[in-house]
Structure formats: structure tokens, C-alpha cells
Design a protein around this motif. Structure first.
Motif, PDB file in Angstrom:
ATOM      1  N   LEU A 286       0.793  -1.230   0.000  1.00  0.00           N
ATOM      2  CA  LEU A 286       0.000   0.000   0.000  1.00  0.00           C
ATOM      3  C   LEU A 286       0.826   1.280   0.000  1.00  0.00           C
ATOM      4  O   LEU A 286       0.270   2.366  -0.181  1.00  0.00           O
TER       5      LEU A 286
ATOM      6  N   ARG B 211      -0.249   4.381   2.101  1.00  0.00           N
ATOM      7  CA  ARG B 211      -1.621   4.092   2.531  1.00  0.00           C
ATOM      8  C   ARG B 211      -1.648   3.035   3.638  1.00  0.00           C
ATOM      9  O   ARG B 211      -2.708   2.523   3.988  1.00  0.00           O
TER      10      ARG B 211
ATOM     11  N   GLU C  68      -7.423  -5.175  -2.980  1.00  0.00           N
ATOM     12  CA  GLU C  68      -6.452  -4.747  -1.977  1.00  0.00           C
ATOM     13  C   GLU C  68      -6.871  -5.183  -0.582  1.00  0.00           C
ATOM     14  O   GLU C  68      -6.024  -5.558   0.238  1.00  0.00           O
TER      15      GLU C  68
ATOM     16  N   ALA D 155      -4.592   0.425   7.541  1.00  0.00           N
ATOM     17  CA  ALA D 155      -4.487   0.237   6.093  1.00  0.00           C
ATOM     18  C   ALA D 155      -5.635   0.961   5.410  1.00  0.00           C
ATOM     19  O   ALA D 155      -6.772   0.952   5.906  1.00  0.00           O
TER      20      ALA D 155
ATOM     21  N   PRO E  11      -7.092   0.627   1.930  1.00  0.00           N
ATOM     22  CA  PRO E  11      -7.214   0.019   0.601  1.00  0.00           C
ATOM     23  C   PRO E  11      -8.162   0.816  -0.285  1.00  0.00           C
ATOM     24  O   PRO E  11      -9.021   1.568   0.204  1.00  0.00           O
ATOM     25  N   GLN E  12      -8.028   0.611  -1.603  1.00  0.00           N
ATOM     26  CA  GLN E  12      -8.875   1.311  -2.559  1.00  0.00           C
ATOM     27  C   GLN E  12      -9.669   0.367  -3.442  1.00  0.00           C
ATOM     28  O   GLN E  12     -10.362   0.822  -4.367  1.00  0.00           O
TER      29      GLN E  12
ATOM     30  N   VAL F 191      -4.559  -7.455   1.881  1.00  0.00           N
ATOM     31  CA  VAL F 191      -4.279  -7.126   3.282  1.00  0.00           C
ATOM     32  C   VAL F 191      -4.675  -8.285   4.182  1.00  0.00           C
ATOM     33  O   VAL F 191      -3.932  -8.673   5.099  1.00  0.00           O
TER      34      VAL F 191
END
Length: 466
Positions: free
Chosen positions: A23, A26, A60, A53, A55-56, A64
Motif C-alpha cells: 500500500l 496508505r 487490496e 491500512a 485500501p482502494q 491485506v
């Protein structure tokens, strides 16, 4: 409330390195970021994770989860932080997955009255997106919560008496499991008999069975006419008996909210209202012009039968907004009665026929306890809240409030109700689950063990001993 924690492992350096590689910036271990993600607005203490974290995408989130599963690191999902029962607290450290950057409306089908959104989309964001389509999403818990979080807690709110809760309005989900697998449950069809209803299993699971990353929702047409009104009553029993008569008669009101005289006094001061300081019902009617007029006349007559006062109408959009904004800010208005204090909200729900009994007994219990505890409620479906305004650093006040809460829950359960109508269990209500569900808790535990054998998904929440 004191919480017994398991030993808190440090975030594994190898896991942290893997998350940074995935990430970049991020993934954060900054103290301020961690603190923000362990704090909620009630009396529960702040319990930050070891890392956060951002994530987008679903992929993702899955990546994770695979890293955290490999190192058996606890994972706590996070929407907007509006949990009220400690649901976002990192009781055993670990990694919080903040889904706020997953905030895309994936699709809207006006013809089918449905849409799919990523978990970080908030209810206000969705309704703003829908503004020119003639549609809206009605579930309104007050806070501008994320739709993923609302699904995870089986949220409800002021419109539930007509439109139902999240349980009734989620058609399907995308979920990341504890081992990183991605599954999709349900679909867009309005009915199905295909297999187990996994959608309903994840709705309300509070991140303990999987992480919701997308939600498919029912939508509704914006009503042709909307009208709101307030009506004061001499007693809380009169107000609630009006509600019971309205529901039993089948009047399709959109909202019926109760504020007791303590809450009205607080809301008058906080939201600059000038309402009579008495138990008060807030109504809202949706439908055609003729339908709204008919509903309003019927309810007005029922209120008069139960000693209700004059109806004060809010038909202009700005007046309705001001009225319901005051209702949504009831928690902050209550806290303002004792500056520097915190709130301990309760959340019982009982069958509508027992609502008056439960509220009258609860009101007497509050007065006997000497607490400042306004009452508000989505009373159209039997759900009400007291919010005990207390000093979180005073053990005696905490003990008094906890004893009251215990009595309230047991009173509701004895009347066929539940310890939580919409806030969820988190860890704040975990001690009540066995009282409510008995041997069924063992079945819940079996589901948890099957889906999360290492116990890394939001540990310490929902199930005793989780």
C-alpha cells in the motif's frame, strides 16, 4: 467500563513490511492516525490499533487480509467511526482496515430500483448522487455512516417504521473472508431460494465473519408529498399509546420519533428550538398529496384520543430539515446538559404492544437512580434509547449506569424484546447475548469458527470469549 484484554501482540515487522510494500503510504503506524481509529464518541475508552491500512479496492482488502492471516494479526474493519458499542476498538491490537477510500457508486439501475456501492460510500453521498434520478435510499441512522458499516451493524434509524432496516434493504454483498477469499452473496433479484442466505448472515455480523467491501441496495422513489409535524403530550404513556394505535391501525407513517421532556429541553437549547417541554412525538408522512393528508388527519385524531396537544406542521423542506437535524443531534444535545461528560446510550427494542409498559417503567427507574438520561426512540417499531450522561472518570457513576442498563435489558428481554435494536453488540453489550439467545450462541460460535478459525476478524466483539 473495564475491559479484560488478552495479551496484545506487537505488529509483526514482516507483516508491516509486507503491508507497506502493498500500500505504500496508505499503510500508517502514525500515533495520531492510530488514535483516531480506536476512538468513538461514547464513554468507551480509546483503543488504537497498531497500524491502519487504507485500501482502494476489494482486491487490496483481500491482499491485506492474506498478509494478516499469514501472521495471525487481528483485523478491525472501519467505516466512519460512528460505532456506539466499541465495535471499532482494537481490543487485541492489530490492523484496522479503513474503507473510506472505497467510496465509488458502482452502478445505479433506476428501472430496477437498485444500486451497488463500495463499502465506504456514505448514506448522504449516495442520496446526493441519486438526487437527479427521482430515487433515494431511506435508511437513516442519524450519523452519516458508511453503507458498509450500516450493513455490518444491521443499522436502522428514523425511517425504519415504513422502509425497514438494513436487513430488509440489502440485496447482495461482496465480502472478503478471513483467509483473503472474495465471495459474492445474494444478487439483484428481489427473491431467491438458492442455497443458504449468506447475505443475511453477514448483515449484522459486525466484521467478525468477513469484511464487506460492496453492497447492493434497494432504492425507492422520492415521495410526491412529504409533511412533518410535532405533537406534545402530558405523559410519556399518552404519547406511546398514540404510536401503538397508529401502528395497529396500519397507518403507513414514514417516521414516528419520541423525545421525552428531558430531551426536548436539551434539544431546545442545543438546536435553538422552542418546543413545549413535554413528551413529544415527531411525525413524518410520505405519499401522494391526498395520501399524506389522509394519514395526517387519522394520526391527529388518534393523538387527540390520547390527550395530545396541537399539531405543529413543517411542510417546507427547510423546516423539515431543521426539525430532523435537531432529532439527529439529540445525542450531542443530551451531552450538553452536562458539559465535559460522555454518553452511555442504550438500545432496547420490544414488541409494540409492550412499548408503553417498558418506557413507563424505564422512566421511573431513571428517576429513582438520580441520573440525567434523556429518552429518544424510533418508537414506531418499538425501539428506544436512553442516553445516560455521565462522568467516565467516576467509577460510582459508571456503576450506577451499568446497573440501570442491566435492569433495562432484562426488562426488555422479559417483554419479548432485544438488547439492541440497531446499535449492535460490539463489546459493550456482549454480556447480554447469551441471555437473549441461549443455546443459539453456540451455533453462532460454530459459524465463527468455520469462517475465522484463527479468530483474527474483529476479535472480542459480538460473541462472549471471541
Amino acid at each position: 467500563m473495564a475491559v479484560t484484554l488478552s495479551p496484545r501482540p506487537a505488529l509483526d515487522d514482516r507483516a508491516a513490511a509486507a503491508l507497506r510494500a502493498l500500500l505504500g503510504d496508505r499503510f500508517s503506524t502514525a500515533a495520531a492516525v492510530r488514535e483516531q481509529h480506536g476512538r468513538e464518541e461514547t464513554y468507551h475508552p480509546t483503543m488504537p490499533p497498531d497500524g491502519v491500512a487504507f485500501p482502494q479496492s476489494t482486491e487490496e482488502v483481500a491482499a491485506v487480509m492474506r498478509i494478516c492471516a499469514q501472521y495471525e494479526i487481528p483485523v478491525i474493519p472501519y467505516g466512519t467511526g460512528t460505532s456506539l458499542e466499541g465495535g471499532i476498538a482494537a481490543l487485541r491490537g492489530g490492523v484496522t482496515i479503513d474503507l473510506q477510500q472505497m467510496n465509488r457508486v458502482v452502478r445505479v439501475s433506476a428501472e430496477d430500483l437498485d444500486c451497488t456501492v463500495e463499502a465506504g460510500v456514505t448514506r448522504k453521498q449516495l442520496n446526493e448522487y441519486l438526487r437527479d434520478t427521482g430515487l433515494f435510499f431511506p435508511i437513516d441512522p442519524g450519523a452519516d455512516a458508511s453503507l458498509g458499516g450500516m450493513a455490518a451493524t444491521r443499522a436502522s434509524g428514523t425511517n425504519a417504521v415504513r422502509y425497514g432496516t438494513m436487513r430488509d434493504n440489502v440485496l447482495g454483498l461482496t465480502v472478503v473472508l478471513a483467509d483473503g477469499r472474495i465471495i459474492r452473496t445474494g444478487g439483484r433479484a428481489r427473491k431467491s431460494s438458492a442455497g443458504y442466505d449468506l447475505t443475511r448472515m453477514f448483515v449484522g455480523s459486525e466484521g467478525t465473519l468477513g469484511i464487506i467491501t460492496e453492497v447492493t441496495l434497494k432504492l425507492y422513489g422520492i415521495p410526491e408529498a412529504i409533511s412533518s409535524a410535532v405533537c406534545a403530550f402530558p405523559t410519556i404513556a399518552d404519547a406511546v399509546n398514540t404510536v401503538i394505535a397508529t401502528i395497529q391501525l396500519g397507518v403507513p407513517v414514514a417516521r414516528i420519533e419520541l423525545l421525552d421532556e428531558v430531551q426536548i429541553r436539551a434539544s431546545n437549547a442545543y438546536s435553538k428550538l422552542d418546543l413545549e417541554v413535554a413528551p413529544t412525538l415527531f411525525f413524518e408522512f410520505h405519499g401522494t398529496e391526498a395520501g399524506v393528508a389522509e394519514q395526517a388527519e387519522t394520526v391527529k385524531a388518534l393523538a387527540q384520543d390520547h390527550n395530545g396537544g396541537e399539531f405543529h406542521w413543517a411542510t417546507k423542506a427547510e423546516d423539515r430539515t431543521r426539525l430532523w437535524e435537531a432529532r439527529h443531534k439529540a445525542y450531542y444535545a443530551g451531552i450538553a446538559l452536562r458539559p465535559g461528560c460522555s454518553g452511555m446510550p442504550t438500545d432496547v427494542c420490544v414488541p409494540i404492544s409492550r412499548l408503553a409498559d417498558c418506557l413507563v417503567e424505564t422512566k421511573a427507574d431513571i428517576e429513582a437512580s438520580g441520573m440525567v438520561a434523556p429518552i429518544v426512540g424510533h418508537v414506531g417499531d418499538g425501539n428506544f434509547h436512553t442516553c445516560m450522561i455521565l462522568n467516565p472518570d467516576d467509577p460510582a457513576e459508571i456503576a450506577t449506569a451499568q446497573a440501570f442498563h442491566d435492569r433495562l435489558v432484562m426488562r426488555a428481554l422479559a417483554m419479548g424484546g432485544t438488547c439492541t435494536g440497531e446499535h449492535g453488540i460490539g463489546y459493550g453489550k456482549i454480556r447480554y447475548l447469551s441471555h437473549e439467545h441461549g443455546d443459539a450462541v453456540a451455533v453462532m460460535r460454530s459459524l465463527k469458527q468455520a469462517l475465522d478459525p484463527a479468530g483474527i476478524l474483529n476479535p472480542g466483539k459480538v460473541l462472549p470469549g471471541n
